[in-house]
Design an enzyme around this catalytic site. Structure first.
Site, PDB file in Angstrom:
ATOM      1  N   ASN A 105       0.922  -1.295   0.158  1.00 55.31           N
ATOM      2  CA  ASN A 105      -0.177  -0.026   0.042  1.00 55.31           C
ATOM      3  C   ASN A 105       0.838   1.018   0.050  1.00 55.31           C
ATOM      4  O   ASN A 105       1.609   1.581   1.134  1.00 55.31           O
ATOM      5  CB  ASN A 105      -0.918  -0.152   0.974  1.00 55.31           C
ATOM      6  CG  ASN A 105      -1.698   1.016   1.377  1.00 55.31           C
ATOM      7  OD1 ASN A 105      -1.670   1.944   0.625  1.00 55.31           O
ATOM      8  ND2 ASN A 105      -2.224   1.373   2.573  1.00 55.31           N
TER       9      ASN A 105
ATOM     10  N   HIS B 224      -9.197   1.171   5.133  1.00 52.11           N
ATOM     11  CA  HIS B 224      -8.134   1.446   5.952  1.00 52.11           C
ATOM     12  C   HIS B 224      -8.054   2.398   6.972  1.00 52.11           C
ATOM     13  O   HIS B 224      -9.063   3.318   6.912  1.00 52.11           O
ATOM     14  CB  HIS B 224      -7.059   1.967   4.970  1.00 52.11           C
ATOM     15  CG  HIS B 224      -5.620   1.823   5.502  1.00 52.11           C
ATOM     16  ND1 HIS B 224      -5.212   2.926   6.544  1.00 52.11           N
ATOM     17  CD2 HIS B 224      -4.812   1.126   5.218  1.00 52.11           C
ATOM     18  CE1 HIS B 224      -3.768   2.437   6.781  1.00 52.11           C
ATOM     19  NE2 HIS B 224      -3.445   1.381   6.050  1.00 52.11           N
TER      20      HIS B 224
ATOM     21  N   GLU C 217      -6.670   4.699   8.063  1.00 46.99           N
ATOM     22  CA  GLU C 217      -6.248   6.177   7.783  1.00 46.99           C
ATOM     23  C   GLU C 217      -7.511   6.652   7.319  1.00 46.99           C
ATOM     24  O   GLU C 217      -8.004   8.020   7.420  1.00 46.99           O
ATOM     25  CB  GLU C 217      -5.083   6.362   6.991  1.00 46.99           C
ATOM     26  CG  GLU C 217      -3.840   6.136   7.665  1.00 46.99           C
ATOM     27  CD  GLU C 217      -2.641   5.404   6.828  1.00 46.99           C
ATOM     28  OE1 GLU C 217      -2.760   5.379   5.901  1.00 46.99           O
ATOM     29  OE2 GLU C 217      -1.623   4.873   7.630  1.00 46.99           O
TER      30      GLU C 217
ATOM     31  N   SER D  47       3.953  -2.208  10.396  1.00 48.70           N
ATOM     32  CA  SER D  47       5.372  -2.248  10.566  1.00 48.70           C
ATOM     33  C   SER D  47       5.792  -3.604  10.146  1.00 48.70           C
ATOM     34  O   SER D  47       6.904  -4.129  10.842  1.00 48.70           O
ATOM     35  CB  SER D  47       5.664  -1.971  12.018  1.00 48.70           C
ATOM     36  OG  SER D  47       5.389  -0.417  12.213  1.00 48.70           O
TER      37      SER D  47
ATOM     38  N   GLY E  74       3.071   2.523  10.909  1.00 43.76           N
ATOM     39  CA  GLY E  74       4.032   3.381  10.483  1.00 43.76           C
ATOM     40  C   GLY E  74       4.775   3.815  11.676  1.00 43.76           C
ATOM     41  O   GLY E  74       5.262   5.026  12.002  1.00 43.76           O
TER      42      GLY E  74
ATOM     43  N   GLU F  15      -5.043  -4.925  10.856  1.00 41.93           N
ATOM     44  CA  GLU F  15      -3.871  -3.829  11.124  1.00 41.93           C
ATOM     45  C   GLU F  15      -3.919  -3.099  12.056  1.00 41.93           C
ATOM     46  O   GLU F  15      -4.867  -2.117  12.359  1.00 41.93           O
ATOM     47  CB  GLU F  15      -4.023  -2.738   9.866  1.00 41.93           C
ATOM     48  CG  GLU F  15      -3.647  -3.395   8.553  1.00 41.93           C
ATOM     49  CD  GLU F  15      -3.143  -2.334   7.268  1.00 41.93           C
ATOM     50  OE1 GLU F  15      -2.163  -2.439   6.913  1.00 41.93           O
ATOM     51  OE2 GLU F  15      -3.999  -1.459   7.103  1.00 41.93           O
TER      52      GLU F  15
ATOM     53  N   LYS G 162       0.175   4.259  -0.179  1.00 36.03           N
ATOM     54  CA  LYS G 162      -0.506   5.513   0.505  1.00 36.03           C
ATOM     55  C   LYS G 162      -0.207   6.686  -0.312  1.00 36.03           C
ATOM     56  O   LYS G 162      -0.061   6.673  -1.633  1.00 36.03           O
ATOM     57  CB  LYS G 162       0.252   5.439   1.884  1.00 36.03           C
ATOM     58  CG  LYS G 162       0.024   4.293   2.568  1.00 36.03           C
ATOM     59  CD  LYS G 162       0.202   4.408   3.921  1.00 36.03           C
ATOM     60  CE  LYS G 162      -0.126   3.086   4.934  1.00 36.03           C
ATOM     61  NZ  LYS G 162       0.303   3.125   6.294  1.00 36.03           N
TER      62      LYS G 162
END
Ligand code: 13P
Length: 254
Positions: free
Chosen positions: A9, A95, A97, A213, A173, A167, A11
């Site tokens: 991904n 996701h 985010e 990660s 991240g 996730e 992003k």
């Protein structure tokens, strides 16, 4: 036996020319990959060019989101037909985010999942808890709500085409990866929720990726777990060599 699926991904990273170069590097690195499904999700802007680069290779195309309407006055959005026309096979949906910054809800995740399936494409449905939710004893409630919400009114036949991506928000991240045991225990639970909805056969066939990660040095341990069927990779997917190292870990775990 579930086939491993390693997806990158990207992003909001890489210009179009950088995306083309990265895709070329990944195509080259993965030319001998036989067993693992490899997917990359560039930005919308780069997706059509990347589609040309990966044609005929071992790499498949995904995009990072989609709108659930066919067309119309939805400034900034992209429809599933547009995604389909350029040859994408997968769409990342829900996701964290998107959930955190762009008002994604269980309802919009569900609408996007249904639209994606209707078009014959495959959703990669992201779920995951925050650290507060985990520490507050809400892990199972949060994940079960997300899974059940995503699959609302989705037939078993369609559900079987979906991939789930667990996730944990606190691992994305941050460099703080879930331990092998945390990820395995949680994904085992996620599979039990799928079984509750659709029964054991669908649950046992569904691929569940881990994301957060995942790097070359922890991929092997994670991918060795019974309920981890691949990875959804952010940072480590932005370079052919680190992405390939994770793909290789999947290839060798089979
Ligand atoms: P990182 O691998 O950068 O933690 O990102 C994971 C992720 O969010 C993939 O969708």
């Amino acid at each position: 036996m579930r086939q491993y699926i390693i997806a990158g991904n990207w992003k909001m990273n890489k210009t179009v020319s950088e995306s083309v170069a990265l895709a070329e590097g990944i195509v080259e690195a993965t030319k001998d990959i036989k067993k693992t499904e490899v997917v990359i999700a560039p930005t919308y802007l780069a997706a059509a060019k990347v589609a040309d680069v990966i044609k005929g290779s071992n790499v498949k195309l995904a995009v990072q989101d989609v709108h659930w309407k066919d067309q119309g006055a939805f400034t900034g959005k992209v429809s599933v037909d547009m995604v389909k026309e350029i040859g994408a096979e997968y769409i990342i949906i829900g996701h964290s985010e998107q959930r955190q910054y762009f008002h994604e809800t269980e309802e919009t995740v569900n609408l996007k999942v249904k639209k994606t399936l209707e078009a014959g494409l495959k959703p990669i449905i992201c779920i995951g808890e925050t650290l507060d939710e985990r520490n507050g004893g809400k892990l199972e409630t949060v994940l079960s709500t997300q899974v059940k919400g995503a699959f609302q009114d989705v037939s078993a036949e369609d559900a079987a085409k979906c991939v789930l991506a667990y996730e944990p928000v606190w691992a994305i991240g941050t460099g703080v990866v879930a331990t092998d045991e945390q990820a395995e225990d949680t994904q085992k639970y996620v599979r039990s929720v799928v079984a509750e909805i659709y029964g054991e056969a669908i649950a046992n066939g569904m691929r569940i990726q881990y994301g957060g990660s995942m790097k070359p040095d922890n991929a092997q341990g994670l991918l060795a777990q019974a309920n981890i069927d691949g990875g959804l990779i952010g940072g480590a997917a932005l370079k052919p060599d680190t992405f390939f190292a994770i793909i290789k870990a999947a290839e060798e775990a089979l």
